[in-house]
Design an enzyme around this catalytic site. Structure first.
Site, short mmCIF file in Angstrom:
data_model
loop_
_atom_site.label_atom_id
_atom_site.label_comp_id
_atom_site.label_asym_id
_atom_site.label_seq_id
_atom_site.Cartn_x
_atom_site.Cartn_y
_atom_site.Cartn_z
N HIS A 25 66.75 9.63 -6.34
CA HIS A 25 66.77 8.85 -5.11
C HIS A 25 67.83 7.78 -5.25
CE1 HIS A 25 65.57 6.21 -1.83
NE2 HIS A 25 64.98 7.27 -1.31
N SER B 181 54.05 12.83 -0.84
CA SER B 181 54.28 11.49 -0.31
C SER B 181 55.75 11.17 -0.55
CB SER B 181 53.39 10.47 -1.02
OG SER B 181 52.02 10.75 -0.79
N LEU B 182 56.52 11.08 0.50
CA LEU B 182 57.97 10.99 0.40
C LEU B 182 58.41 9.81 -0.46
CD1 LEU B 182 60.70 12.12 1.35
CD2 LEU B 182 60.56 10.56 3.31
N ASP B 183 59.19 10.10 -1.49
CA ASP B 183 59.79 9.10 -2.38
C ASP B 183 58.76 8.23 -3.09
OD1 ASP B 183 62.27 10.03 -1.58
OD2 ASP B 183 62.51 8.51 -0.02
N GLU B 184 57.55 8.75 -3.27
CA GLU B 184 56.51 7.96 -3.92
C GLU B 184 55.95 8.66 -5.16
OE1 GLU B 184 53.46 6.66 -1.26
OE2 GLU B 184 54.88 5.84 0.21
#
Length: 286
Positions: A195, A229-232
């Site tokens: 990311h 869970s997006l980017d988590e």
């Protein structure tokens, strides 16, 4: 030619209690294993979980692969262990997914070519044809799988069908698509993403524009496992690079590319050398 000996690494997680280290090291000694590395971590101040990585030489160890599992199981049962035995001679197979940005892919391929990343790459998949020439330079098969919004599920199912059992884990080397839940669930804790910001800061789109508007003095990159869970997902590796008031958005992007490729390569190195254990939504990295 590498002179490193083949090793076996045990990754262990279990409730913390006395005697774990003694039992594991005693088991290895009993079967003539020479311990090369040993590290452990306990969350006694939190919930009393215990994590361990112990690495020993395979050449003197007296148990074969099938025998190791059967012989170790009584210890695993006694201490309620979740555990894996990983053999360094068995290189992990990684599929790389990429879109149009090439910096992370270039870096991974170079490190792989010089032997820094001990893994096999059976394929590169992209939703664009742009980087096929780069894959050809390294003699890695390249496959173009277009993904359209209206047919995303069908398109990703075709990708998943193609991947099949070819890969042990996947790397998203700036693959600019959000994977469907069924795709993620096919590779639980086996998809590594890079990311382009220091999570949890500047999530979502245009992180460098966000950073520029805030006048930040550090920008970073985060390599993490992909979850629904997006980017988590659990974070494996992070790093930062300095910037100042003179830096434009383009400067931040340039510096960001550098830190992105370094962080992704480090996360892949840690994963391929069996140094990462997932704990809740975090990782223990040995």
């Amino acid at each position: 030619m590498s002179t490193q000996k083949d090793t076996i690494s045990l990754l262990i997680s279990c409730p913390d209690k006395p005697g774990i280290v003694s039992a594991v090291s005693g088991f290895i000694f009993k079967h003539n294993g020479n311990i090369l590395e040993s590290d452990q971590y306990s969350t006694n101040q939190h919930d009393g979980s215990f994590f361990m990585r112990i690495c020993f030489a395979e050449d003197t160890f007296q148990l074969g692969e099938g025998e190791l599992g059967e012989a170790f199981q009584p210890i695993a049962t006694q201490f309620q262990m979740q555990w894996t035995a990983n053999y360094s001679r068995r290189r992990k197979r990684v599929g790389i997914l990429v879109s149009k940005y090439d910096h992370c892919l270039v870096d991974l391929l170079w490190r792989w070519k010089i032997g820094e990343l001990a893994m096999d790459i059976p394929f590169i998949i992209s939703n664009h044809p742009d980087l096929e020439g780069l894959a050809n330079m390294y003699d890695v098969p390249y496959y173009h799988f277009p993904v359209k919004r209206a047919t995303r599920q069908q398109d990703e199912q075709r990708m998943l069908d193609f991947i099949g059992a070819q890969a042990d884990f996947l790397i998203l080397a700036r693959y600019m698509q959000i994977l469907e839940p069924f795709f993620v669930e096919a590779f639980p804790q086996r998809i590594i993403n890079i990311h382009h910001s220091f999570l949890p800061a500047f999530v979502g789109a245009s992180p460098y524009d966000q950073a520029f508007k805030r006048g930040v003095k550090l920008i970073g990159a985060t390599a993490h496992y992909v979850t629904n869970s997006l980017d988590e997902g659990p974070i494996i590796a992070q790093d930062v690079i300095h910037c100042d008031h003179r830096d434009s958005v383009d400067d931040l992007i340039r510096k960001g590319r550098d830190v992105e490729r370094r962080v992704l390569a480090e996360a892949v190195r840690l994963y391929t050398t069996d140094r990462v254990l997932v704990y809740e939504n975090k990782t223990v990295v040995f």
